[in-house]
Design a protein around this motif. Sequence first.
Motif, short mmCIF file in Angstrom:
data_model
loop_
_atom_site.label_atom_id
_atom_site.label_comp_id
_atom_site.label_asym_id
_atom_site.label_seq_id
_atom_site.Cartn_x
_atom_site.Cartn_y
_atom_site.Cartn_z
N MET A 61 0.85 -1.22 0.01
CA MET A 61 0.13 0.01 -0.20
C MET A 61 0.72 1.27 0.11
SD MET A 61 -3.29 -1.08 -0.14
CE MET A 61 -2.37 -2.58 -0.98
N LEU A 62 1.99 1.46 0.75
CA LEU A 62 2.90 2.24 0.59
C LEU A 62 3.60 2.53 -0.53
CD1 LEU A 62 4.46 2.20 4.32
CD2 LEU A 62 3.07 4.18 3.39
N GLY A 379 -0.67 10.19 4.81
CA GLY A 379 -1.43 10.92 5.16
C GLY A 379 -1.83 12.04 4.08
N TYR A 380 -0.67 12.51 3.21
CA TYR A 380 -0.88 13.60 2.27
C TYR A 380 -1.62 12.67 1.16
CZ TYR A 380 0.57 16.54 -1.63
OH TYR A 380 0.43 17.62 -2.44
N ALA A 381 -1.40 11.46 0.87
CA ALA A 381 -2.19 10.68 -0.27
C ALA A 381 -3.61 10.66 0.20
CB ALA A 381 -1.75 9.46 -0.40
N ALA A 405 -4.62 4.73 0.18
CA ALA A 405 -3.90 5.70 1.08
C ALA A 405 -4.34 5.41 2.65
CB ALA A 405 -4.13 7.05 0.72
N VAL A 406 -5.49 5.37 2.92
CA VAL A 406 -6.15 4.90 4.10
C VAL A 406 -5.45 3.55 4.70
CG1 VAL A 406 -8.05 4.58 5.48
CG2 VAL A 406 -8.50 6.21 3.88
N LEU A 407 -5.44 2.56 4.01
CA LEU A 407 -4.90 1.42 4.18
C LEU A 407 -3.39 1.56 4.85
CD1 LEU A 407 -6.31 -1.30 2.02
CD2 LEU A 407 -6.95 -0.87 4.23
N ALA A 408 -2.83 2.35 3.80
CA ALA A 408 -1.27 2.62 4.12
C ALA A 408 -1.05 3.50 5.57
CB ALA A 408 -0.43 3.38 2.92
N ILE A 410 -3.36 3.58 8.15
CA ILE A 410 -3.48 2.56 9.13
C ILE A 410 -2.50 1.77 9.51
CG2 ILE A 410 -5.01 0.38 9.84
CD1 ILE A 410 -7.24 2.07 8.43
N TYR A 411 -1.70 1.28 8.57
CA TYR A 411 -0.74 0.30 8.59
C TYR A 411 0.40 1.06 9.26
CZ TYR A 411 3.60 -2.32 7.27
OH TYR A 411 4.71 -2.92 7.42
N THR A 412 0.79 2.15 8.94
CA THR A 412 2.01 2.86 9.51
C THR A 412 1.91 3.18 11.06
OG1 THR A 412 2.14 3.85 7.50
CG2 THR A 412 3.50 4.82 9.14
N ILE A 413 0.35 3.54 11.27
CA ILE A 413 0.02 3.74 12.78
C ILE A 413 0.20 2.42 13.53
CG2 ILE A 413 -1.99 4.17 14.26
CD1 ILE A 413 -2.96 6.31 12.00
N PHE A 414 -0.18 1.35 12.96
CA PHE A 414 0.03 -0.11 13.64
C PHE A 414 1.59 -0.23 13.85
CE2 PHE A 414 0.87 -4.46 13.17
CZ PHE A 414 0.61 -4.92 14.13
#
Length: 479
Positions: A61-62, A379-381, A405-408, A410-414
């Motif tokens: 996703m990223l 977040g920018y995406a 972008a939302v999935l990416a 969420i993944y980074t926050i995790f």
Amino acid sequence: MSSTEVSSDQTVKMSVPTLMAMVVGSMVGAGVFSLPARFAGETGVWGALISWVIAGVGMLMLAFVFQQLAVRKPELDAGVYAYAKAGFGEYLGFFSAFGYWASACVGNVTYWILIFSTIGKIWPAMGEGDTLLAFVLSSVCVWAFYLVIRRGVKEATAINRIVTVAKLVPILVFIVLALVYLKPKVFVDNLGGGPEVGPLFDQVRGTMLATVFVFLGVEGASVYSRHAKRREDVGRATVLGFLSVLAIFASVTIVSYGILPLDQIAELRQPSMAGVLETAVGPWGEAFVSVGLIVSVLGAYLAWTLMSSEVLFVAAKDDDMPRFLKRTNAADVPGAALLMTTLLIQLVLLITLFSDDAFDFALDLTSALSLIPFLLAAGYAVKIALTRDGYAERPAGRKGELVIAVLATIYTIFLLFAAGMKFVLISFVVYAPATVLFVMARREQGRKLFSPVELGIFALSVIGAVAGIVAVATGAIDF
């Protein structure tokens, strides 16, 4: 060489294969050779499979985010930094640039630790890459590379293409041989991981920083976007490079579980891949992997030093770093940024002399420092998809890109949650003092130092840094 800036028509241009080699060359470095022990210390086969699925989907996703942003925002160079600035302001853009740069420098330190740990198997004075002699020799190598890279981007990327091919060979041979010598009973015994590694969720969480480290570099093509022949090539190289490397990393991890019991893999000295292959085929296997590691790590060091210097250079061109960092020499190399990069690598090398586990500490800190820049890019995406910024000419695909972008995000926050408070606080210890560079840049332009929002962010970073220092001083955080 002169320190004059090189005009835009002299900028070296790269094709898709060259950009892809930068991505693969950046990701396939020290991390892959440490995967067996890193994973075995946290989880069994099932946990490893789940970890790679989560990491694979999240990082894909990223990768797609960087692909999307390269197409939707072609005017933005040096991806990670530029996206954070465009989306969330100059100060957070500065944080992203500095954090990405610092993570690259700390990551480069792991390469020298691993190289001299490998040599330490036959030369005990090197220890596990953390002795005084290893430090001295690492320092010599750091400055030798500095002199090589100053010769030019074109020469350095040509070397990187050759090294990228050369270092993949021993890794692929390892996978094949491990499959040939795989012991089904040992593999089955390692499926669950055993009671000593804890619940499955904790097992997966424990591997997350390791997966972040090995995937650092997925953004490599976007960092070098000013050198791409076409903007579309940046996204293409990013996704192709990522998918290739994901298959390699997951395979190296899983096949190792069929050679030795879990606890024995976890106790292997780094590079643990060498110990696994030695068990399978004998001493020549260790020597084979060790040579491959040295080639691989030197190539990754080259790629990461190039990319980290590029981030400082572009930030300085945008007036978010002091102007001395935007000078380039006649070979299109940002000399001042390269020197500053080399100096930080040298400093972190010195710090690792006082660490109980230099390799793992540097690896985890590298991952933690990279998470804020990744989060801001994702977040920018999300932001541009919601506001339709960049979608006027080609509106198709906006909803799908928003989901990605939302999935990416969420993944980074995790990943930040998985890193834990220890590395978040240590990251602030690195981030907060760096603000002096931002202040220098603002003063050079005669601008107000902070807006109210920026001042609030700075205050939070200082609080985090103080908390981190107190935690280290009191022993709540150790190295």
